[in-house]
Motif scaffolding. Structure first.
Motif, PDB file in Angstrom:
ATOM      1  N   TRP A  85       0.833  -1.200   0.000  1.00 57.51           N
ATOM      2  CA  TRP A  85       0.000   0.000   0.000  1.00 57.51           C
ATOM      3  C   TRP A  85       0.872   1.257   0.000  1.00 57.51           C
ATOM      4  O   TRP A  85       1.752   1.415   0.838  1.00 57.51           O
ATOM      5  N   ASP A  86       0.614   2.164  -0.987  1.00 55.09           N
ATOM      6  CA  ASP A  86       1.394   3.393  -1.157  1.00 55.09           C
ATOM      7  C   ASP A  86       2.876   3.112  -1.350  1.00 55.09           C
ATOM      8  O   ASP A  86       3.729   3.955  -1.046  1.00 55.09           O
ATOM      9  N   GLY A  87       3.183   1.925  -1.863  1.00 50.00           N
ATOM     10  CA  GLY A  87       4.570   1.575  -2.121  1.00 50.00           C
ATOM     11  C   GLY A  87       5.354   1.171  -0.893  1.00 50.00           C
ATOM     12  O   GLY A  87       6.570   0.960  -0.960  1.00 50.00           O
ATOM     13  N   LYS A  88       4.675   1.017   0.240  1.00 54.67           N
ATOM     14  CA  LYS A  88       5.372   0.729   1.494  1.00 54.67           C
ATOM     15  C   LYS A  88       5.875  -0.707   1.541  1.00 54.67           C
ATOM     16  O   LYS A  88       5.492  -1.565   0.759  1.00 54.67           O
ATOM     17  N   THR A 220      -9.161   1.460 -11.050  1.00 59.19           N
ATOM     18  CA  THR A 220      -8.106   0.515 -10.676  1.00 59.19           C
ATOM     19  C   THR A 220      -6.964   1.338 -10.078  1.00 59.19           C
ATOM     20  O   THR A 220      -5.924   1.528 -10.711  1.00 59.19           O
ATOM     21  N   PRO A 221      -7.127   1.833  -8.864  1.00 61.69           N
ATOM     22  CA  PRO A 221      -6.112   2.707  -8.263  1.00 61.69           C
ATOM     23  C   PRO A 221      -4.756   2.007  -8.125  1.00 61.69           C
ATOM     24  O   PRO A 221      -4.699   0.820  -7.774  1.00 61.69           O
ATOM     25  N   ASP A 222      -3.703   2.733  -8.384  1.00 57.29           N
ATOM     26  CA  ASP A 222      -2.360   2.170  -8.294  1.00 57.29           C
ATOM     27  C   ASP A 222      -1.891   2.201  -6.843  1.00 57.29           C
ATOM     28  O   ASP A 222      -1.014   2.966  -6.455  1.00 57.29           O
ATOM     29  N   PHE A 223      -2.486   1.324  -6.012  1.00 57.19           N
ATOM     30  CA  PHE A 223      -2.197   1.312  -4.580  1.00 57.19           C
ATOM     31  C   PHE A 223      -0.720   1.036  -4.286  1.00 57.19           C
ATOM     32  O   PHE A 223      -0.164   1.533  -3.318  1.00 57.19           O
ATOM     33  N   GLY A 224      -0.088   0.204  -5.120  1.00 55.79           N
ATOM     34  CA  GLY A 224       1.292  -0.185  -4.855  1.00 55.79           C
ATOM     35  C   GLY A 224       2.334   0.694  -5.502  1.00 55.79           C
ATOM     36  O   GLY A 224       3.532   0.438  -5.351  1.00 55.79           O
ATOM     37  N   LYS A 225       1.897   1.702  -6.252  1.00 55.09           N
ATOM     38  CA  LYS A 225       2.817   2.589  -6.972  1.00 55.09           C
ATOM     39  C   LYS A 225       3.700   1.800  -7.937  1.00 55.09           C
ATOM     40  O   LYS A 225       4.862   2.136  -8.182  1.00 55.09           O
ATOM     41  N   THR A 226       3.124   0.766  -8.527  1.00 53.97           N
ATOM     42  CA  THR A 226       3.873  -0.084  -9.458  1.00 53.97           C
ATOM     43  C   THR A 226       3.155  -0.257 -10.795  1.00 53.97           C
ATOM     44  O   THR A 226       3.583  -1.054 -11.622  1.00 53.97           O
ATOM     45  N   PRO A 255       6.480  -6.120 -11.569  1.00 50.33           N
ATOM     46  CA  PRO A 255       5.987  -5.567 -10.306  1.00 50.33           C
ATOM     47  C   PRO A 255       4.518  -5.183 -10.321  1.00 50.33           C
ATOM     48  O   PRO A 255       3.848  -5.247  -9.288  1.00 50.33           O
ATOM     49  N   ALA A 256       3.974  -4.774 -11.476  1.00 51.24           N
ATOM     50  CA  ALA A 256       2.576  -4.338 -11.534  1.00 51.24           C
ATOM     51  C   ALA A 256       1.600  -5.477 -11.291  1.00 51.24           C
ATOM     52  O   ALA A 256       0.423  -5.244 -11.027  1.00 51.24           O
TER      53      ALA A 256
END
Length: 457
Positions: A85-88, A220-226, A255-256
């Motif tokens: 989440w948020d690239g964390k 489709t929100p990019d929750f993972g920043k990937t 990664p996506a």
């Protein structure tokens, strides 16, 4: 540490004490807990997590607050990485450290009790584990649930319950056969606003119910920043990608595709339709008193699908479910997030943190002792542990969750086929479309297809 059979005796004893004192247990009496009301470590419920992503991090915190639980095991195919989440950062070692740090702070000493595993089968095979939380991607819910149920582990499984209708049916049947306690992570059932609205509806405070509308988020929100990382690259060290794919089709790594953004790929999930479909349609069924059945028709289904190299779930959607008694349930992405019930004498609406009515006078309606009072839970995680102890049914049992998420699966199928579909909720089959019936299950990759078949009831 106490052997598992002794701990089971403690659980049974404590549960009997609770059942005597409470209709729906909330805390263990101090006499059952020991001195000063604390549960000795050897008598706590040993809980293992299968899955160590961002949702696991949230759920771990909730179970750490329960003095009756000892989190002993964290399992995940990813050792540790960003992309959640948020690239964390999350993963097996990250969550293990979270648990050990929390216990160390609580007990005032360095604490290293949490064990890590890569393969969930090693966790389920341990005799000293009483319960598991399964918090994996959707395509990895069914097999661990079937295996854990046969191993007599009580189960908390995150929503949505299953990837397909067939998997959900197998999971519910296994839970029933093996008589394990099961909680689905549809935590809105433990929210006072949703419960109050459903009670108003079930007690006729809006007149005769006509329509329920579930408004879910779009996109489709990019929750993972990937989301932009769609090119095939080497699998990162410490990540067992083949195990992550498991029963899903073979696919090149990028990664996506993985971690929190798995939701936007139909091989692993069903987009917002199933993500939030594990919440709002579940509340709609609660208010409609249709928790153990389903619609007989899915109509007017339409969707816009993701325009992305890998993501392919619906970004905008609409479909209607018609029930045998004439009730209509609408699932849409075009209105404010929440659940609305409309009747002949008014309407009520609920979302997280609030509820409202039109006219406002409905809000103050009293429900007498002879009225319908729904199962009350104010803490979804504690409700699970309460029921592990008492052996009563949870607020979100497997069969109810299966019936609720089936609505989302039917909607996705109707939108893919762009056809009205007739559904038999007893046989759980379409009566007018064999192509749609083929979509009620998915072919699993070897050897997981054989594992799935082995543990089916």
């Amino acid at each position: 540490m106490m052997k598992n059979n002794s701990r089971r005796k403690f659980i049974k004893k404590a549960g009997a004490a609770i059942s005597t004192a409470f209709a729906f247990p909330t805390i263990i009496p101090a006499s059952a807990l020991g001195r000063n009301g604390y549960v000795p470590p050897s008598d706590r419920i040993n809980l293992a997590f299968i899955g160590a992503g961002n949702q696991a991090g949230n759920d771990v915190k909730s179970f750490l607050e329960d003095e009756r639980v000892q989190i002993t095991t964290i399992c995940d195919v990813n050792k540790q990485s960003a992309g959640y989440w948020d690239g964390k950062v999350a993963g097996r070692e990250f969550i293990m450290k979270m648990v050990d740090d929390a216990y160390g702070e609580k007990y005032g000493k360095k604490y290293k009790s949490c064990r890590g595993y890569e393969d969930f089968r090693d966790v389920i095979g341990r005799k000293d584990i009483d319960a598991v939380e399964i918090v994996t991607p959707d395509h990895w819910h069914a097999i661990p649930v079937l295996m854990a149920a046969e191993a007599k582990k009580d189960i908390y499984c995150q929503k949505p319950l299953a990837l397909t209708v067939a998997e959900g049916r197998a999971m519910s049947d296994a839970v029933k056969k093996h008589e394990v306690v099961f909680q689905t992570g549809s935590q809105q059932r433990s929210n006072t606003h949703f419960r109050r609205v459903c009670e108003l509806v079930r007690n006729g405070k809006i007149g005769e119910l006509q329509t329920a509308t579930c408004s879910l988020p779009a996109g489709t929100p990019d929750f993972g920043k990937t989301g932009h990382l769609t090119e095939t690259v080497p699998v990162p060290k410490g990540f067992n990608y083949d195990m992550w794919l498991g029963p899903a089709p073979e696919a090149p790594y990028c990664p996506a595709r993985t971690h929190v953004n798995f939701r936007w790929i139909l091989d692993y999930s069903g987009g917002m339709v199933t993500d939030w479909g594990g919440h709002h349609p579940d509340i709609a069924q609660w208010g409609m008193d249709t928790e153990y059945t389903g619609p007989v028709k899915i109509q007017n289904a339409k969707a816009t699908w993701a325009d992305h190299p890998i993501w392919n779930t619906a970004t905008e959607f609409y479909f209607e479910c018609i029930y045998e008694n004439g009730l209509k349930l609408i699932v849409t992405s075009s209105e404010s997030n929440g659940v609305k019930f409309s009747g002949t004498e008014g309407s009520v609406w609920a979302s997280r943190g609030e509820h409202d009515a039109d006219p406002k006078s409905i809000l103050g309606a009293e429900i007498g002792p002879d009225g319908t009072h729904l199962y009350k839970s104010d803490n979804h995680f504690r409700n699970f542990i309460d029921c592990v102890l008492s052996r009563e049914e949870t607020i979100a049992p497997a069969e109810v969750a299966h019936r609720s998420i089936t609505i989302a699966h039917l909607g996705n199928i109707a939108m893919m086929l762009e056809q009205d579909l007739e559904w038999d909720p007893q046989q759980e089959r379409f009566t007018n479309n064999e192509e749609a019936n083929k979509m009620l299950s998915r072919k699993m990759r070897e050897p997981w297809d054989k594992v799935y078949q082995k543990y089916m009831v």
